[in-house]
Design a protein around this motif. Structure first.
Motif, mmCIF file in Angstrom:
data_model
loop_
_atom_site.group_PDB
_atom_site.id
_atom_site.type_symbol
_atom_site.label_atom_id
_atom_site.label_comp_id
_atom_site.label_asym_id
_atom_site.label_seq_id
_atom_site.Cartn_x
_atom_site.Cartn_y
_atom_site.Cartn_z
ATOM 1 N N ALA A 250 38.818 -29.012 78.621
ATOM 2 C CA ALA A 250 39.078 -29.047 77.185
ATOM 3 C C ALA A 250 38.032 -28.244 76.427
ATOM 4 O O ALA A 250 38.361 -27.524 75.468
ATOM 5 C CB ALA A 250 39.102 -30.493 76.703
ATOM 6 N N SER A 251 36.762 -28.357 76.862
ATOM 7 C CA SER A 251 35.702 -27.605 76.191
ATOM 8 C C SER A 251 35.882 -26.107 76.383
ATOM 9 O O SER A 251 35.705 -25.325 75.437
ATOM 10 C CB SER A 251 34.345 -28.048 76.736
ATOM 11 O OG SER A 251 33.300 -27.304 76.157
ATOM 12 N N GLU A 252 36.251 -25.709 77.614
ATOM 13 C CA GLU A 252 36.464 -24.285 77.856
ATOM 14 C C GLU A 252 37.660 -23.766 77.061
ATOM 15 O O GLU A 252 37.619 -22.649 76.519
ATOM 16 C CB GLU A 252 36.672 -24.047 79.350
ATOM 17 C CG GLU A 252 35.410 -24.254 80.186
ATOM 18 C CD GLU A 252 35.654 -24.004 81.655
ATOM 19 O OE1 GLU A 252 36.836 -23.810 82.019
ATOM 20 O OE2 GLU A 252 34.680 -24.007 82.431
ATOM 21 N N THR A 253 38.725 -24.578 76.988
ATOM 22 C CA THR A 253 39.890 -24.164 76.196
ATOM 23 C C THR A 253 39.518 -24.028 74.724
ATOM 24 O O THR A 253 39.903 -23.058 74.047
ATOM 25 C CB THR A 253 41.021 -25.193 76.373
ATOM 26 O OG1 THR A 253 41.356 -25.290 77.755
ATOM 27 C CG2 THR A 253 42.255 -24.767 75.580
ATOM 28 N N LYS A 254 38.746 -25.020 74.240
ATOM 29 C CA LYS A 254 38.309 -24.968 72.851
ATOM 30 C C LYS A 254 37.398 -23.773 72.608
ATOM 31 O O LYS A 254 37.495 -23.098 71.568
ATOM 32 C CB LYS A 254 37.582 -26.274 72.511
ATOM 33 C CG LYS A 254 37.157 -26.381 71.056
ATOM 34 C CD LYS A 254 36.507 -27.728 70.807
ATOM 35 C CE LYS A 254 36.064 -27.857 69.360
ATOM 36 N NZ LYS A 254 35.412 -29.177 69.103
ATOM 37 N N LEU A 255 36.523 -23.504 73.580
ATOM 38 C CA LEU A 255 35.618 -22.363 73.427
ATOM 39 C C LEU A 255 36.386 -21.049 73.417
ATOM 40 O O LEU A 255 36.105 -20.154 72.603
ATOM 41 C CB LEU A 255 34.594 -22.370 74.565
ATOM 42 C CG LEU A 255 33.586 -21.209 74.580
ATOM 43 C CD1 LEU A 255 32.754 -21.206 73.317
ATOM 44 C CD2 LEU A 255 32.695 -21.288 75.818
ATOM 45 N N ARG A 256 37.365 -20.939 74.336
ATOM 46 C CA ARG A 256 38.163 -19.701 74.354
ATOM 47 C C ARG A 256 38.921 -19.515 73.038
ATOM 48 O O ARG A 256 38.999 -18.398 72.506
ATOM 49 C CB ARG A 256 39.133 -19.744 75.533
ATOM 50 C CG ARG A 256 38.470 -19.538 76.893
ATOM 51 C CD ARG A 256 39.508 -19.282 77.967
ATOM 52 N NE ARG A 256 40.345 -20.462 78.200
ATOM 53 C CZ ARG A 256 40.070 -21.395 79.112
ATOM 54 N NH1 ARG A 256 38.982 -21.289 79.858
ATOM 55 N NH2 ARG A 256 40.872 -22.431 79.276
ATOM 56 N N ARG A 257 39.500 -20.605 72.510
ATOM 57 C CA ARG A 257 40.209 -20.503 71.238
ATOM 58 C C ARG A 257 39.250 -20.168 70.110
ATOM 59 O O ARG A 257 39.568 -19.381 69.205
ATOM 60 C CB ARG A 257 40.945 -21.812 70.955
ATOM 61 C CG ARG A 257 41.831 -21.734 69.716
ATOM 62 C CD ARG A 257 42.726 -22.958 69.578
ATOM 63 N NE ARG A 257 41.955 -24.165 69.326
ATOM 64 C CZ ARG A 257 41.871 -25.182 70.155
ATOM 65 N NH1 ARG A 257 42.514 -25.142 71.323
ATOM 66 N NH2 ARG A 257 41.151 -26.253 69.863
ATOM 67 N N PHE A 258 38.036 -20.775 70.185
ATOM 68 C CA PHE A 258 37.046 -20.514 69.147
ATOM 69 C C PHE A 258 36.613 -19.046 69.152
ATOM 70 O O PHE A 258 36.514 -18.413 68.096
ATOM 71 C CB PHE A 258 35.846 -21.431 69.368
ATOM 72 C CG PHE A 258 34.703 -21.181 68.413
ATOM 73 C CD1 PHE A 258 34.765 -21.615 67.108
ATOM 74 C CD2 PHE A 258 33.569 -20.494 68.830
ATOM 75 C CE1 PHE A 258 33.721 -21.385 66.240
ATOM 76 C CE2 PHE A 258 32.521 -20.267 67.961
ATOM 77 C CZ PHE A 258 32.600 -20.719 66.661
#
Length: 488
Positions: A250-258
């Motif tokens: 979830a953190s990596e997905t959020k980071l990629r979206r960010f």
């Protein structure tokens, strides 16, 4: 072959040791039983031999002929032998069992018995025709006399007892091997499953993506069983691993979206600056050049604000948090609403605050920014003429800061993500001078949570309310909410 029977497994190491221990114990018990029986039976035979001598009277009442005749005395067992020297000759007599073809007493047997030392001790003598005998000799007034009893019955009993004990020991050994195999198999079955599960987990690709980690089933074992406790601890560890992997994904997905959103947000002002710079270079003294320079300054300002917001979020995400101090939330809110009213006269600004202070634990500058962001969010996303009401009150031991507006509300699909970074109601991501970067509410949430508070939102057409709940300063009494409200 099952996993628990593999060479080198716990069951394969423990079972031979148990079987070997049982075998040694069975051998010791067998030897002890046979030796004890031999001691008891031979002791009884020696006592019978003493009785034979007592019946003869140790030669005190007659000569050697009387001694030989005493072999037929009542109570002597069949096979009793008496040997004595009569008139220079060594003769012997044996009591035969009636109706049975018993062996004859040979001359050599008589000599072997007579040669026993008259020391009063019992000796074992192997006879040529009669087998093994227990013999005792002594000197009488008429010469040497020897008595003997056969050991054949005792030897047969000991042989049968030895065979029986050995058979029982072998059966017990086989039963032990079978039972221990089953018990160890049942006891280690969960350990084998745990090992298989651990091996499966070790083969999973944990580098990226959602991962479903298997578990070990331990519900059919007692709660205090060591295997149950180990399996439960292992499952708890796997659950932590799975949660960590889920959080990481979830953190990596959020980071990629960010990163993608930040790149997109920065790309627009950079492209505009580049375009206006080229326009200014083509017409240095023209009015278009002045307009281009103005737009370059505007886009640079917006890009600087975006970068500053990103840096602020990065600092809030780090471990270096600002220690909260007592702050009067009423004063900060009044100042923020005054600033908003001065910046935008198109909206109707209302205040609902108590008459006394409401002291919260926060950072003064950051708390002011939180309120400014909430008010700016209401101003940016509502049309002119919208009423925006801001208030502070105490509820359930916490300070509650509310900013409400009667605008069109937040779309239902956007509401769950309203505090996420770069979340904006305009799907096309086009910007005007009044539009935000989509980071204001994310900053609000990060700051509030760093003080131990929470940020909430509820929205429907005609009413949108943002609520910030903050811990009160422990030295301040609970304030009473004032019913008065009006224009700032």
């Amino acid at each position: 072959m099952s996993t628990g029977d593999r060479k080198g497994s716990l069951a394969s190491q423990v079972q031979p040791k148990i079987v070997l221990t049982v075998a040694v114990m069975a051998l010791l018990i067998c030897l002890g039983t046979v030796l004890s029986a031999r001691f008891v039976l031979y002791g009884q035979l020696d006592r019978d031999l003493m009785l034979v001598q007592q019946r003869q009277g140790r030669g005190g009442g007659g000569g050697p002929d009387d001694a030989l005749a005493s072999v037929n005395s009542p109570g002597n067992p069949p096979g009793t032998v008496i040997v004595a020297q009569v008139e220079g000759r060594i003769v012997g007599s044996i009591l035969k069992e009636r109706g049975v073809d018993s062996p004859q007493l040979t001359k050599q047997d008589v000599i072997d018995i007579y040669n026993v030392d008259p020391d009063g001790q019992t000796h074992s003598v192997g006879l040529q025709n009669l087998g093994k005998y227990r013999v005792q000799a002594f000197q009488s007034p008429f010469g040497k006399v020897a008595f003997g009893l056969p050991t054949s019955n005792i030897d047969r009993s000991l042989l049968w007892l030895t065979t029986f004990a050995a058979g029982v020991s072998l059966i017990a050994l086989a039963a032990t091997a079978f039972v221990t195999r089953e018990v160890l198999h049942r006891a280690t079955r969960k350990l084998v499953q745990l090992t298989v599960t651990a091996d499966d987990v070790s083969r999973l690709e944990l580098e990226r993506g959602a991962v479903e980690v298997p578990r070990v089933e331990v519900s059919d074992l007692p709660e205090n069983n060591e295997v149950t406790r180990l399996g439960s601890a292992f499952n708890h560890m796997l659950a932590n691993v799975e949660n960590a992997l889920t959080s990481r994904e979830a953190s990596e997905t959020k980071l990629r979206r960010f990163v993608a959103d930040a790149s997109h947000e920065l790309r627009n002002p950079l492209a505009a600056i580049r375009g206006y710079a080229e326009l200014a270079q083509r017409a240095p003294g023209h009015d278009d050049a002045q307009f281009a320079m103005g737009r370059i300054e505007s886009e640079s300002t917006r890009m600087s604000k975006l970068v500053n917001d990103l840096l602020l979020l990065a600092r809030l995400d780090s471990d270096a948090k600002v220690a909260p101090v007592p702050v009067d939330a009423v004063e900060v809110l009044v100042n923020a609403v005054s600033d908003a009213q001065a910046a935008s006269g198109d909206h109707r600004w209302l205040l609902d605050v108590p008459n006394s202070e409401v002291t919260v634990l926060a950072d003064p500058d950051q708390l002011h920014q939180v309120m400014v962001n909430l008010l700016s969010n209401a101003r940016t996303h509502t049309p002119p003429g919208t009423s925006v009401q801001a208030g502070v009150h105490v509820d359930d031991g916490r300070a509650v800061i509310e900013v409400s507006d009667d605008g069109p509300g937040i779309a239902p699909e956007t509401l769950p993500r309203v505090f996420e970074r770069f979340t904006k109601a305009d799907a096309a991501r086009a910007h005007t001078s009044a539009q935000s970067t989509g980071l204001g509410l994310a900053i609000v949430k990060a700051m509030v949570e760093s003080w131990g508070g929470t940020a909430e939102v509820a929205s429907r057409p005609g009413l949108t309310t943002f609520r910030v709940l903050l811990p009160l300063d422990g030295q301040v009494a609970v304030a009473t909410r004032s019913p008065a409200s009006g224009h700032a």
